[in-house]
Scaffold this active site. Structure first.
Site, PDB file in Angstrom:
ATOM      1  N   ASP B  73       0.822  -1.330  -0.010  1.00 32.67           N
ATOM      2  CA  ASP B  73      -0.102   0.050   0.031  1.00 32.67           C
ATOM      3  C   ASP B  73       0.841   1.157  -0.135  1.00 32.67           C
ATOM      4  O   ASP B  73       2.081   1.209   0.017  1.00 32.67           O
ATOM      5  CB  ASP B  73      -0.956   0.098   1.058  1.00 32.67           C
ATOM      6  CG  ASP B  73      -0.399  -0.120   2.546  1.00 32.67           C
ATOM      7  OD1 ASP B  73       0.833   0.253   2.778  1.00 32.67           O
ATOM      8  OD2 ASP B  73      -0.950  -0.213   3.633  1.00 32.67           O
ATOM      9  N   SER B  74       0.333   2.627  -0.148  1.00 31.32           N
ATOM     10  CA  SER B  74       1.025   3.616  -0.200  1.00 31.32           C
ATOM     11  C   SER B  74       1.458   4.158   1.034  1.00 31.32           C
ATOM     12  O   SER B  74       2.313   5.125   1.197  1.00 31.32           O
ATOM     13  CB  SER B  74       0.236   4.868  -0.933  1.00 31.32           C
ATOM     14  OG  SER B  74      -0.920   5.076   0.134  1.00 31.32           O
ATOM     15  N   GLY B  75       0.916   3.627   2.321  1.00 32.11           N
ATOM     16  CA  GLY B  75       1.327   4.195   3.634  1.00 32.11           C
ATOM     17  C   GLY B  75       0.356   4.940   4.047  1.00 32.11           C
ATOM     18  O   GLY B  75       0.187   5.573   5.229  1.00 32.11           O
ATOM     19  N   GLY B  76      -0.286   5.581   3.080  1.00 35.94           N
ATOM     20  CA  GLY B  76      -1.488   6.824   3.351  1.00 35.94           C
ATOM     21  C   GLY B  76      -2.545   6.356   4.325  1.00 35.94           C
ATOM     22  O   GLY B  76      -2.630   6.914   5.413  1.00 35.94           O
ATOM     23  N   ASP B 127      -2.920   8.463  -1.459  1.00 38.57           N
ATOM     24  CA  ASP B 127      -4.237   9.269  -1.658  1.00 38.57           C
ATOM     25  C   ASP B 127      -4.496   9.830  -0.362  1.00 38.57           C
ATOM     26  O   ASP B 127      -3.755   9.419   0.470  1.00 38.57           O
ATOM     27  CB  ASP B 127      -5.225   8.085  -2.047  1.00 38.57           C
ATOM     28  CG  ASP B 127      -5.401   6.958  -1.253  1.00 38.57           C
ATOM     29  OD1 ASP B 127      -4.410   6.761  -0.301  1.00 38.57           O
ATOM     30  OD2 ASP B 127      -6.440   6.316  -1.069  1.00 38.57           O
ATOM     31  N   GLN B 197     -10.998   7.693  -5.275  1.00 37.28           N
ATOM     32  CA  GLN B 197     -11.809   8.126  -4.122  1.00 37.28           C
ATOM     33  C   GLN B 197     -13.201   8.559  -4.587  1.00 37.28           C
ATOM     34  O   GLN B 197     -13.617   8.515  -5.684  1.00 37.28           O
ATOM     35  CB  GLN B 197     -10.882   9.129  -3.471  1.00 37.28           C
ATOM     36  CG  GLN B 197      -9.686   8.327  -2.669  1.00 37.28           C
ATOM     37  CD  GLN B 197      -9.954   7.497  -1.609  1.00 37.28           C
ATOM     38  OE1 GLN B 197     -11.233   7.377  -1.051  1.00 37.28           O
ATOM     39  NE2 GLN B 197      -9.063   6.858  -1.067  1.00 37.28           N
ATOM     40  N   GLY B 224     -11.153   4.334   0.017  1.00 38.75           N
ATOM     41  CA  GLY B 224     -12.198   4.913   0.846  1.00 38.75           C
ATOM     42  C   GLY B 224     -13.561   4.216   1.040  1.00 38.75           C
ATOM     43  O   GLY B 224     -14.625   4.857   1.574  1.00 38.75           O
ATOM     44  N   ASP B 274      -8.036  -7.307  -0.225  1.00 41.22           N
ATOM     45  CA  ASP B 274      -7.274  -7.565   0.954  1.00 41.22           C
ATOM     46  C   ASP B 274      -8.282  -6.991   2.029  1.00 41.22           C
ATOM     47  O   ASP B 274      -8.875  -6.232   1.872  1.00 41.22           O
ATOM     48  CB  ASP B 274      -5.921  -6.786   1.113  1.00 41.22           C
ATOM     49  CG  ASP B 274      -6.161  -5.265   1.391  1.00 41.22           C
ATOM     50  OD1 ASP B 274      -6.853  -4.446   0.614  1.00 41.22           O
ATOM     51  OD2 ASP B 274      -5.938  -5.102   2.738  1.00 41.22           O
ATOM     52  N   CYS B 312     -14.819 -28.065   6.275  1.00 39.56           N
ATOM     53  CA  CYS B 312     -13.555 -27.679   5.815  1.00 39.56           C
ATOM     54  C   CYS B 312     -12.584 -28.568   5.605  1.00 39.56           C
ATOM     55  O   CYS B 312     -12.465 -29.490   6.506  1.00 39.56           O
ATOM     56  CB  CYS B 312     -13.255 -26.537   6.929  1.00 39.56           C
ATOM     57  SG  CYS B 312     -11.781 -25.544   6.575  1.00 39.56           S
ATOM     58  N   CYS B 314      -8.968 -27.651   5.880  1.00 37.22           N
ATOM     59  CA  CYS B 314      -7.964 -27.249   6.227  1.00 37.22           C
ATOM     60  C   CYS B 314      -7.238 -28.024   7.332  1.00 37.22           C
ATOM     61  O   CYS B 314      -7.860 -28.692   7.955  1.00 37.22           O
ATOM     62  CB  CYS B 314      -8.093 -25.746   6.793  1.00 37.22           C
ATOM     63  SG  CYS B 314      -8.639 -25.607   8.599  1.00 37.22           S
ATOM     64  N   CYS B 317      -8.885 -27.981  10.801  1.00 42.95           N
ATOM     65  CA  CYS B 317     -10.216 -28.869  10.715  1.00 42.95           C
ATOM     66  C   CYS B 317      -9.934 -30.263  10.426  1.00 42.95           C
ATOM     67  O   CYS B 317     -10.738 -31.095  11.317  1.00 42.95           O
ATOM     68  CB  CYS B 317     -11.101 -28.276   9.690  1.00 42.95           C
ATOM     69  SG  CYS B 317     -11.824 -26.628  10.178  1.00 42.95           S
ATOM     70  N   HIS B 343      -7.010 -21.482   9.653  1.00 43.76           N
ATOM     71  CA  HIS B 343      -8.497 -22.016   9.170  1.00 43.76           C
ATOM     72  C   HIS B 343      -8.978 -20.852   8.578  1.00 43.76           C
ATOM     73  O   HIS B 343      -9.734 -20.971   7.479  1.00 43.76           O
ATOM     74  CB  HIS B 343      -9.252 -22.307  10.444  1.00 43.76           C
ATOM     75  CG  HIS B 343     -10.840 -22.334  10.093  1.00 43.76           C
ATOM     76  ND1 HIS B 343     -11.077 -23.501   9.369  1.00 43.76           N
ATOM     77  CD2 HIS B 343     -11.659 -21.350  10.205  1.00 43.76           C
ATOM     78  CE1 HIS B 343     -12.657 -23.080   9.147  1.00 43.76           C
ATOM     79  NE2 HIS B 343     -12.953 -22.067   9.599  1.00 43.76           N
TER      80      HIS B 343
END
Lengths: 383, 383
Positions: B73-76, B127, B197, B224, B274, B312, B314, B317, B343
C-alpha cells in the site's frame, strides 16, 4: 523404547508441551522436525482443561490431536515451583492453583489417577522435590533449621515411600478393571517410571536407586538435578547414578539441559531428556548454533544476511536471515517465536539423531570431542 | 495477472503481511494455503526496519524470504489511522511515528520512492483518505465546518493531483537509470496502481475514475470504502465504480471485507481484495465457517469434539477439535492464533478459488446463491 503410540529411538529429547501444545509451533512442525515423543505437564492439564474432561475426550492423544508417544510428569515439579501455596505432608501435597487460588491435593495415588485419565504413554510417580542451595524452590512446610543434607535424605525417603504407593495404585489400575473404569483410564498400555532423588550425595543417590528399583518400574528417572547446582556436580551425580539403574530399561534425566549437557549425559548413560530451554530461549530471541548462542535482538544482526547457523539444515536457516529474524523479534511478530523455536528444536533433535547414529557406528567419542571443539556454552545468556 | 514474481489468478484475496510477515503464521503455511500474493504495509516497513535497509538487503522479497508476488500500500491509510500526529498539505502528509514520535513526511513522490526501494510487484499511489460518517479517521488539518460532501470532493481532487505526481515520479524511476539508482530501486518490473476516491457520491466517483484513468496506471483500486458506511452503500459504490474502470486491467477493492462481501464484490467486477479480518479475527478467537462465525472461547465448545467447520478441508479442521482450540485459546497458547489463522485464511483463499472455478465453468451465480443460503454474517461479532 516401545510405547502404545509407537517406537522411540533412544537416546532422545522430548520437547516440552506444557499445556498440550509445544509453545509457538504446531504439531505438524514437530513432526517435520522429527520429534517422536513430547512431554505434557500433569499440573497444568489437571488444572485446565482438567483430566476428567480430557478423559471424556478419549485421552490426551485424542484431545490434543497428537497420535505419537507422550510422557507426562507427575505434577510435583510445578506444585513446588508454580503453585500459589503448598503444604507437604506424608499423605501428599496440598496446594492452591496459580490460576484461581482453588485448593487442590496431589497424592501419589491421585497423581497416578490423573495421569491414567490423561492416558500418556509414560506416567511418572510423584516425588518430593528438594532443590540445591539458593536455587531451591521454596519448600514450605519444612523446618527452617533443617540442613540441606538432612532435607535431601528426608525427601529421598519420602519419595521412595510415595513411589511405593504410586506403583501400588498403578498395579491396581492395571489389575482391577473396575478400578480402571472408575478412574476412566484411557491408555491401558501406559508405563510408569520411578524417580531417583537424593540431592548431590552419592550415598543417598545409591540408596534411592535401591529403594526405587526394588519397587520395580518400567523405567527410571533421575530427578532433583539442574536446579542450580554447578554443572560438574550434576555430571558427577549422573555418572554415579545412571550406571546403577537397570541396563535394559530407559534412564531419563529430568529437566536437562544445555546441548553440551545432552552429549555429556549420554556419555554417562542417559537415554531420555526433556528441557524447556530450546523453546523458552527461542521465544526470548536466543538461538542455539553449532558455535554457541546468538541473541537475535542485538543490533549487530540488523543487516546480517546470513542464516542464524550457516551449517544448519532447518527450514528457518534455509529460508531466513538474521536480519529478518531480528526484524520480526523487534516488531513483536509471533512468527519470530515460531521460526526461532523451529530452529532451536531442530538443533536439539538433530543433535540427538547424530548421537544415535554415532553410537550405532561406534563414533560417539569422536562426535563428543568435535562437539565441544566448536560449541561454547556462554551460560550467562541462559540465566 | 502477471508480475515479476509470478502469475496470480484473479479474483484473488491477498493476506495482509503488515510488517513483512502475515501475523501468527509462517510463509510455508501461506504457501500450503495457496496464497499467491501478500500485502505489505509501506508505513510500517518505512518506519521499521526502514526501506533503505530493505533495499540494501536486495528488496522486500529477499529481505522477508517470500519469492512470490507482493503488493504494497502507499502508507496513506496508516498515516491517517495510526500516526501520533498528521498534517496534510498539498505537498503531502507530515506525521509523527507511532513508535517513537519521530517526524516523517510522506509525499506522492516519496511514497513512490519508498515502494521502489521495497521493490514490491505492485505499488500504490498515495491518496488522501476521507472516512464515512463518524467512523472517519481523524482528518486533522481540515476545516471543522467542512461538510462531508465538500470534504469528499476536496480529497478526491487532491488524490487525483497526487496520483499525477506519483505517476510522474514512477515514470522518472522507470525512464531514468540514474534516478532509479539514486533511489535504490529493487524491482524494475514494479507496477503502479492509482486509487479512486470520492466517498459515497456517484458523481464524485465517476469524476475520480476519469481523472485517475486519464493519468494511466497498470491497475486501479477503489479506496475509501469499508470505513463504516452501511454495507449496501458500499456495494452500490462498487457497482457504480468498478464497471467504469478499464476492463482488461486489475480492479482492486481496498480493505474489504467479510466473506459475503468478496462474493458480492466479485459479482460487481472486483479482481483483488485484501483485509485484516480473517487474520485479526483468528487471533481474537473468531473462526469463520460456512454457516457463520464461531467464537471459540465460548464455554459451549469446552467439550465439543467436532472440527471448527466439519466441511472444511484445512489442516486445522482435519486434525483438531473445537474443544482443543478453545483450550489453547483460553490457556493463551500462541498456537491458538496460528491454527485459527490457518483456518480463516483457508476459508478466504478456498472461497476465492471456488469463485474462480465457478467463473470458468459459468456457475458463479449458483455459487453466489448457495453461499448466501448457508452463510450468516452476524456482523456484531466482528466489531
Amino acid at each position: 523404547m516401545s510405547t502404545p503410540h509407537g517406537e522411540v529411538q533412544t537416546p532422545c529429547f522430548m520437547p516440552v508441551g506444557t499445556r498440550g501444545a509445544v509453545k509457538a509451533i504446531t504439531h505438524r512442525d514437530l513432526e517435520d522436525l522429527g520429534a517422536k515423543i513430547i512431554l505434557g505437564n500433569t499440573y497444568h492439564l489437571h488444572l485446565r482443561p482438567g483430566d476428567a474432561l480430557v478423559a471424556r475426550a478419549g485421552g490426551l492423544h485424542r484431545f490434543i490431536g497428537w497420535p505419537h508417544p507422550i510422557l507426562t510428569d507427575s505434577g510435583g515439579y510445578q506444585v513446588f515451583s508454580l503453585a500459589a501455596m503448598r503444604r507437604v505432608t506424608e499423605e501428599g501435597v496440598q496446594f492452591r492453583s496459580h490460576l484461581d487460588g482453588a485448593l487442590h491435593m496431589l497424592t501419589p495415588e491421585s497423581a497416578t489417577d490423573v495421569q491414567a485419565r490423561l492416558g500418556s504413554d509414560i506416567a511418572m510417580a510423584l516425588d518430593e522435590l528438594v532443590g540445591a542451595g539458593e536455587c531451591a524452590p521454596n519448600a514450605a512446610g519444612h523446618d527452617a533449621g533443617e540442613t540441606h543434607a538432612a532435607e535431601a535424605e528426608r525427601a529421598m525417603e519420602r519419595t521412595a515411600r510415595w513411589a511405593g504407593r504410586a506403583r501400588a495404585r498403578m498395579l491396581d489400575l492395571r489389575g482391577d478393571a473396575s478400578v480402571a473404569q472408575a478412574v476412566a483410564r484411557t491408555n491401558p498400555g501406559q508405563a510408569q517410571f520411578g524417580i531417583v532423588q537424593g540431592g548431590t550425595d552419592p550415598a543417598l543417590r545409591t540408596a534411592s536407586v535401591q529403594r526405587t528399583v526394588e519397587i520395580g518400574f518400567e523405567g527410571y528417572a533421575i530427578g532433583g538435578l539442574s536446579v542450580g547446582e554447578p554443572v560438574g556436580v550434576m555430571y558427577d551425580v549422573v555418572a554415579h547414578t545412571a550406571p546403577q539403574l537397570p541396563q535394559h530399561q530407559p534412564r531419563y534425566l529430568m529437566g536437562t539441559g544445555m546441548p553440551d549437557d545432552l552429549v555429556e549425559c549420554v556419555a554417562r548413560g542417559i537415554d531420555m531428556f526433556d528441557c524447556v530451554l530450546p523453546t523458552r530461549n527461542a521465544r526470548n530471541g536466543q538461538l542455539l548454533t553449532r558455535s554457541g548462542v546468538i541473541s537475535i535482538k542485538n543490533a549487530q544482526y540488523a543487516e546480517d544476511l546470513r542464516p542464524p547457523d550457516p551449517e544448519c539444515g532447518c527450514v528457518t536457516c534455509r529460508r531466513f536471515t538474521r536480519a529478518y529474524l531480528r526484524h520480526l523479534y523487534i516488531a513483536g511478530e509471533m512468527s519470530a517465536a515460531t521460526l526461532n523455536t523451529v530452529h532451536n528444536l531442530y538443533f536439539y533433535l538433530d543433535l540427538m539423531s547424530r548421537i544415535r547414529e554415532a553410537i550405532v557406528f561406534g563414533s560417539f567419542e569422536k562426535l563428543r570431542s568435535e562437539f565441544h571443539r566448536t560449541f561454547s556454552r556462554r551460560p550467562q545468556q541462559f540465566r
